[in-house]
Design an enzyme around this catalytic site. Structure first.
Site, mmCIF file in Angstrom:
data_model
loop_
_atom_site.group_PDB
_atom_site.id
_atom_site.type_symbol
_atom_site.label_atom_id
_atom_site.label_comp_id
_atom_site.label_asym_id
_atom_site.label_seq_id
_atom_site.Cartn_x
_atom_site.Cartn_y
_atom_site.Cartn_z
ATOM 1 N N ILE A 21 11.625 -3.999 -8.135
ATOM 2 C CA ILE A 21 12.331 -2.857 -8.719
ATOM 3 C C ILE A 21 12.516 -1.752 -7.671
ATOM 4 C CG2 ILE A 21 12.133 -1.038 -10.471
ATOM 5 C CD1 ILE A 21 10.482 -3.164 -12.158
ATOM 6 N N ASP A 40 6.488 0.946 1.965
ATOM 7 C CA ASP A 40 5.779 -0.254 1.512
ATOM 8 C C ASP A 40 4.550 -0.430 2.393
ATOM 9 O OD1 ASP A 40 6.828 -2.540 -0.616
ATOM 10 O OD2 ASP A 40 5.271 -3.301 0.723
ATOM 11 N N ILE A 41 3.588 -1.149 1.859
ATOM 12 C CA ILE A 41 2.390 -1.474 2.652
ATOM 13 C C ILE A 41 2.736 -2.601 3.626
ATOM 14 C CG2 ILE A 41 1.468 -3.198 1.038
ATOM 15 C CD1 ILE A 41 -1.287 -1.914 1.408
ATOM 16 N N ASN A 93 6.936 4.027 -7.657
ATOM 17 C CA ASN A 93 7.208 2.741 -8.299
ATOM 18 C C ASN A 93 6.015 1.796 -8.287
ATOM 19 O OD1 ASN A 93 8.887 0.192 -8.828
ATOM 20 N ND2 ASN A 93 8.215 -0.129 -6.703
ATOM 21 N N SER A 149 5.494 1.376 -17.824
ATOM 22 C CA SER A 149 5.690 0.044 -18.419
ATOM 23 C C SER A 149 5.908 0.148 -19.922
ATOM 24 C CB SER A 149 4.451 -0.816 -18.157
ATOM 25 O OG SER A 149 4.540 -2.021 -18.901
ATOM 26 N N TYR A 162 -4.569 -2.315 -17.689
ATOM 27 C CA TYR A 162 -3.263 -2.026 -17.081
ATOM 28 C C TYR A 162 -2.447 -1.125 -18.013
ATOM 29 C CZ TYR A 162 1.606 -3.025 -15.672
ATOM 30 O OH TYR A 162 2.921 -2.925 -15.309
ATOM 31 N N LYS A 166 -1.204 2.725 -17.283
ATOM 32 C CA LYS A 166 0.217 3.107 -17.304
ATOM 33 C C LYS A 166 0.471 4.178 -18.364
ATOM 34 C CE LYS A 166 2.352 0.429 -14.272
ATOM 35 N NZ LYS A 166 3.124 1.014 -13.147
ATOM 36 N N LEU A 196 13.037 -9.223 -14.425
ATOM 37 C CA LEU A 196 13.065 -10.436 -13.611
ATOM 38 C C LEU A 196 12.966 -10.098 -12.122
ATOM 39 C CD1 LEU A 196 13.097 -13.396 -14.005
ATOM 40 C CD2 LEU A 196 15.591 -13.347 -14.067
ATOM 41 N N THR A 197 11.739 -9.842 -11.648
ATOM 42 C CA THR A 197 11.511 -9.658 -10.214
ATOM 43 C C THR A 197 10.890 -10.943 -9.671
ATOM 44 O OG1 THR A 197 9.310 -8.803 -10.648
ATOM 45 C CG2 THR A 197 11.067 -7.176 -10.486
HETATM 46 N N1 LIG Z 1 8.507 -6.544 -13.173
HETATM 47 C C1 LIG Z 1 8.213 -6.266 -14.442
HETATM 48 O O1 LIG Z 1 8.425 -7.055 -15.382
HETATM 49 C C2 LIG Z 1 7.630 -4.922 -14.781
HETATM 50 C C3 LIG Z 1 7.512 -4.574 -16.144
HETATM 51 C C4 LIG Z 1 6.982 -3.337 -16.472
HETATM 52 C C5 LIG Z 1 6.584 -2.467 -15.461
HETATM 53 N N2 LIG Z 1 6.709 -2.824 -14.152
HETATM 54 C C6 LIG Z 1 6.294 -1.859 -13.130
HETATM 55 O O2 LIG Z 1 7.348 -1.682 -12.209
HETATM 56 C C7 LIG Z 1 6.826 -1.378 -10.921
HETATM 57 C C8 LIG Z 1 7.402 -2.329 -9.885
HETATM 58 O O3 LIG Z 1 7.103 -3.661 -10.271
HETATM 59 P P1 LIG Z 1 7.701 -4.913 -9.476
HETATM 60 O O4 LIG Z 1 7.570 -6.066 -10.391
HETATM 61 O O5 LIG Z 1 9.010 -4.577 -8.884
HETATM 62 O O6 LIG Z 1 6.589 -5.052 -8.318
HETATM 63 P P2 LIG Z 1 6.602 -5.990 -7.023
HETATM 64 O O7 LIG Z 1 5.252 -6.627 -6.977
HETATM 65 O O8 LIG Z 1 7.803 -6.873 -6.999
HETATM 66 O O9 LIG Z 1 6.743 -4.952 -5.821
HETATM 67 C C9 LIG Z 1 5.754 -3.985 -5.560
HETATM 68 C C10 LIG Z 1 5.860 -3.534 -4.104
HETATM 69 O O10 LIG Z 1 4.842 -2.552 -3.875
HETATM 70 C C11 LIG Z 1 4.210 -2.800 -2.623
HETATM 71 N N3 LIG Z 1 2.847 -2.262 -2.664
HETATM 72 C C12 LIG Z 1 1.804 -2.750 -3.379
HETATM 73 N N4 LIG Z 1 0.710 -1.985 -3.166
HETATM 74 C C13 LIG Z 1 1.075 -1.008 -2.321
HETATM 75 C C14 LIG Z 1 0.360 0.075 -1.730
HETATM 76 N N5 LIG Z 1 -0.924 0.282 -1.986
HETATM 77 N N6 LIG Z 1 1.039 0.905 -0.903
HETATM 78 C C15 LIG Z 1 2.358 0.685 -0.611
HETATM 79 N N7 LIG Z 1 3.069 -0.349 -1.130
HETATM 80 C C16 LIG Z 1 2.430 -1.180 -1.979
HETATM 81 C C17 LIG Z 1 4.235 -4.322 -2.508
HETATM 82 O O11 LIG Z 1 4.095 -4.723 -1.154
HETATM 83 C C18 LIG Z 1 5.602 -4.662 -3.110
HETATM 84 O O12 LIG Z 1 6.624 -4.665 -2.116
HETATM 85 C C19 LIG Z 1 5.300 -1.445 -11.071
HETATM 86 O O13 LIG Z 1 4.796 -0.162 -11.315
HETATM 87 C C20 LIG Z 1 5.100 -2.329 -12.287
HETATM 88 O O14 LIG Z 1 3.866 -2.082 -12.925
HETATM 89 C C21 LIG Z 1 7.214 -4.036 -13.790
#
Ligand SMILES: NC(=O)c1ccc[n+]([C@@H]2O[C@H](COP(=O)([O-])OP(=O)(O)OC[C@H]3O[C@@H](n4cnc5c(N)ncnc54)[C@H](O)[C@@H]3O)[C@@H](O)[C@H]2O)c1
Length: 276
Positions: A21, A40-41, A93, A149, A162, A166, A196-197
């Site tokens: 996202i 990003d990390i 994010n 979320s 979790y 949130k 859908l990631t």
């Molecule tokens: N994908 C879903 O279905 C969904 C649903 C509800 C909420 N969310 C929320 O959306 C957000 C993004 O989710 P996503 O699925 O795109 O995640 P993702 O895992 O695809 O991407 C997360 C990114 O954050 C980076 N990251 C992780 N820890 C880090 C840190 N300590 N410092 C810097 N970078 C760091 C990772 O390297 C990664 O590139 C999150 O907060 C997640 O909880 C996602």
């Protein structure tokens, strides 16, 4: 008359923008004209997203930092201000179920699970928000958007920590909005449903994804670029009267959870009632 979202002249920071996202949000903010700091990390992922934005004609810089670390977050924000001139938009994010802390019954979670999950979803978000708000208050204000979320809107069995973390971010948003509004800073959250990631695609089978999709009124899951569009709007002047809110983007999942996914029973009851 056409309406456009114009972020030209603004600098945006997106955390965890190397994938999923966050990556889409960074790309959409850049398309709307913002100069974007891609955090990003994972350095290689941040660099790849910067390259994608530049290839589309946008401006971006990588800011590699582990957002769990206060000092690293301060350095990250200072770098954005130094290199892009300001920080007008921040999208916090990052959030996750950390490796080894898989969903399980509430009674099986131990202290380390609590600390780690709270750390990576609540504390990390708060650390970023604090540093960003400080920089924005010292300049012309700005907009902070947290990604939370849809799990915050209903009981989340087997995923209790979790969801609680949130939900705490959703509440944090209200306190920050009250404190920071007079400084010209808006603070909101957007709460995605299943999106859908790559991470989600790796965790769920296609069958499970289809089941989730069919349980929503729109019979679909959320696409990450749809969240990016929402983030582009919420951080824009079109949303300038919105603060202290969390906005659900979940294909209506919140509504459908209160009744069975398969509502054939309900439909026949209605038919029966109408026939009387
Ligand atoms: N994908 C879903 O279905 C969904 C649903 C509800 C909420 N969310 C929320 O959306 C957000 C993004 O989710 P996503 O699925 O795109 O995640 P993702 O895992 O695809 O991407 C997360 C990114 O954050 C980076 N990251 C992780 N820890 C880090 C840190 N300590 N410092 C810097 N970078 C760091 C990772 O390297 C990664 O590139 C999150 O907060 C997640 O909880 C996602």
């Amino acid at each position: 008359m056409s309406i456009t979202i114009d972020h030209a002249g603004r600098a945006a920071l997106v955390t965890g923008a190397g994938a999923g996202i966050g990556r889409e949000v960074a790309r959409w903010l850049a398309r709307a004209g913002a100069a974007v700091a891609v955090n990003d990390i994972r350095a290689e992922n941040a660099a790849a997203v910067v390259a994608e934005i530049e290839a589309e004609g946008g401006r971006a810089i990588p800011v590699v930092a582990d957002c769990r670390d206060d000092d690293a977050v301060d350095v990250m924000v200072a770098t954005v201000v130094d290199e892009l001139g300001s920080i007008d938009i921040a999208v916090n994010n990052i959030g996750m179920i950390p490796r080894g802390r898989n969903p399980r019954p509430f009674v099986q979670y131990r202290g380390d699970d609590w600390r780690d999950i709270i750390d990576q979803n609540l504390t990390l978000a708060a650390l970023c928000g604090r540093a960003e708000a400080e920089a924005m208050a010292a300049a012309d204000g700005g907009v902070i958007l947290f990604v939370t979320s849809g799990e915050t809107t209903r009981p989340s069995p087997y995923n209790s920590i979790y969801a609680a973390a949130k939900a705490a971010v959703n509440h944090l948003v209200t306190s920050m909005a009250v404190e920071l509004g007079p400084e010209g800073i808006r603070v909101n959250a957007m709460a995605p449903g299943t999106t859908l990631t790559e991470t989600v695609a790796a965790a769920f089978t296609e069958e499970r994804m289809e089941q989730i999709a069919q349980s929503t009124p729109l019979r679909r899951v959320v696409e990450h670029d749809e969240l990016a569009r929402l983030a582009t709007f919420l951080t824009s002047d079109l949303a300038r009267c919105i603060t202290g809110q969390f906005i659900l983007a979940d294909a209506g999942a919140f509504l459908s959870r209160s009744r069975p996914a398969n509502d054939e029973g309900l439909k026949s009851e209605l038919k029966g009632a109408n026939a009387q």
